[in-house]
Design a protein around this motif. Structure first.
Motif, PDB file in Angstrom:
ATOM      1  N   ARG A  99     -13.453   2.827  -3.850  1.00  0.00           N
ATOM      2  CA  ARG A  99     -12.451   1.751  -3.733  1.00  0.00           C
ATOM      3  C   ARG A  99     -11.358   1.910  -4.793  1.00  0.00           C
ATOM      4  O   ARG A  99     -10.180   1.651  -4.533  1.00  0.00           O
ATOM      5  N   ALA A 100     -11.751   2.351  -5.993  1.00  0.00           N
ATOM      6  CA  ALA A 100     -10.769   2.530  -7.073  1.00  0.00           C
ATOM      7  C   ALA A 100      -9.786   3.647  -6.708  1.00  0.00           C
ATOM      8  O   ALA A 100      -8.587   3.533  -6.972  1.00  0.00           O
ATOM      9  N   ALA A 157      -7.368   2.250  -4.258  1.00  0.00           N
ATOM     10  CA  ALA A 157      -6.434   1.330  -4.908  1.00  0.00           C
ATOM     11  C   ALA A 157      -5.383   2.105  -5.700  1.00  0.00           C
ATOM     12  O   ALA A 157      -4.206   1.737  -5.734  1.00  0.00           O
ATOM     13  N   LYS A 158      -5.825   3.200  -6.323  1.00  0.00           N
ATOM     14  CA  LYS A 158      -4.921   4.052  -7.109  1.00  0.00           C
ATOM     15  C   LYS A 158      -3.889   4.696  -6.190  1.00  0.00           C
ATOM     16  O   LYS A 158      -2.705   4.769  -6.536  1.00  0.00           O
ATOM     17  N   GLN A 194      -2.794   3.482  -3.490  1.00  0.00           N
ATOM     18  CA  GLN A 194      -1.877   2.395  -3.133  1.00  0.00           C
ATOM     19  C   GLN A 194      -0.849   2.161  -4.233  1.00  0.00           C
ATOM     20  O   GLN A 194       0.340   2.064  -3.964  1.00  0.00           O
ATOM     21  N   SER A 195      -1.300   2.132  -5.485  1.00  0.00           N
ATOM     22  CA  SER A 195      -0.386   1.809  -6.583  1.00  0.00           C
ATOM     23  C   SER A 195       0.556   2.975  -6.870  1.00  0.00           C
ATOM     24  O   SER A 195       1.705   2.773  -7.237  1.00  0.00           O
ATOM     25  N   THR A 201      -2.160   5.215   1.931  1.00  0.00           N
ATOM     26  CA  THR A 201      -1.792   3.802   1.970  1.00  0.00           C
ATOM     27  C   THR A 201      -1.797   3.234   3.391  1.00  0.00           C
ATOM     28  O   THR A 201      -1.637   2.033   3.572  1.00  0.00           O
ATOM     29  N   GLN A 257      -7.483   3.474   5.103  1.00  0.00           N
ATOM     30  CA  GLN A 257      -8.331   2.648   4.249  1.00  0.00           C
ATOM     31  C   GLN A 257      -9.529   2.103   5.050  1.00  0.00           C
ATOM     32  O   GLN A 257     -10.660   2.102   4.568  1.00  0.00           O
ATOM     33  N   ARG A 298     -13.557   2.641   4.416  1.00  0.00           N
ATOM     34  CA  ARG A 298     -14.428   1.469   4.261  1.00  0.00           C
ATOM     35  C   ARG A 298     -15.532   1.458   5.318  1.00  0.00           C
ATOM     36  O   ARG A 298     -16.672   1.086   5.036  1.00  0.00           O
TER      37      ARG A 298
END
Lengths: 82, 82
Positions: A68-69, A72-73, A75-76, B59, B64, B68
């Motif tokens: 998940r990290a 998220a990375k 994404q950022s 993204t 994603q 998941r």
């Protein structure tokens, strides 16, 4: 958890999984393999920065967190580029 | 998104990413690569069942979701084994 499926070319890649925490800074990449006729389990294989491959226990909370990290990375990173 | 980082051995693996939906049943595995000195982006590379490798857009919501879903499947496999 050890897997006993052997003797055919297409089989599970993990005979054992590592459930102890590995610091994400030592992890180069994480591969998630679909279950299928070759293997009934979803397999999670990390390549460490020293080149070693380690099967991770997909149900371990820290393994889920690392994945998940990474998402998220990703994404950022993309937010920064906008 | 195309990446122009070239000319050194350690560089991003994806020069372009695929953001159109790929049916998960055609996906064999998904690899998430850490960003680092070699590449500023987290890279997501899918190996399809026909052996082709495709860079996915990390993204994209469907990307994603697929990751998941794999994690959730790993969890439910393990529940079945208990």
């Amino acid at each position: 958890r050890a897997l006993a499926r052997m003797g055919n070319e297409l089989r599970c890649q993990c005979t054992d999984t590592h459930s102890k925490f590995i610091n994400p800074k030592f992890i180069q990449d994480v591969k998630l393999t679909q279950s299928g006729p070759h293997c009934q389990n979803v397999e999670v294989i990390a390549t460490l920065k020293n080149g070693k491959e380690v099967c991770l226990e997909p149900t371990a909370p820290w393994v889920q967190l690392i994945i998940r990290a990474l998402l998220a990375k990703a994404q950022s990173n993309s937010d920064t580029l906008l």
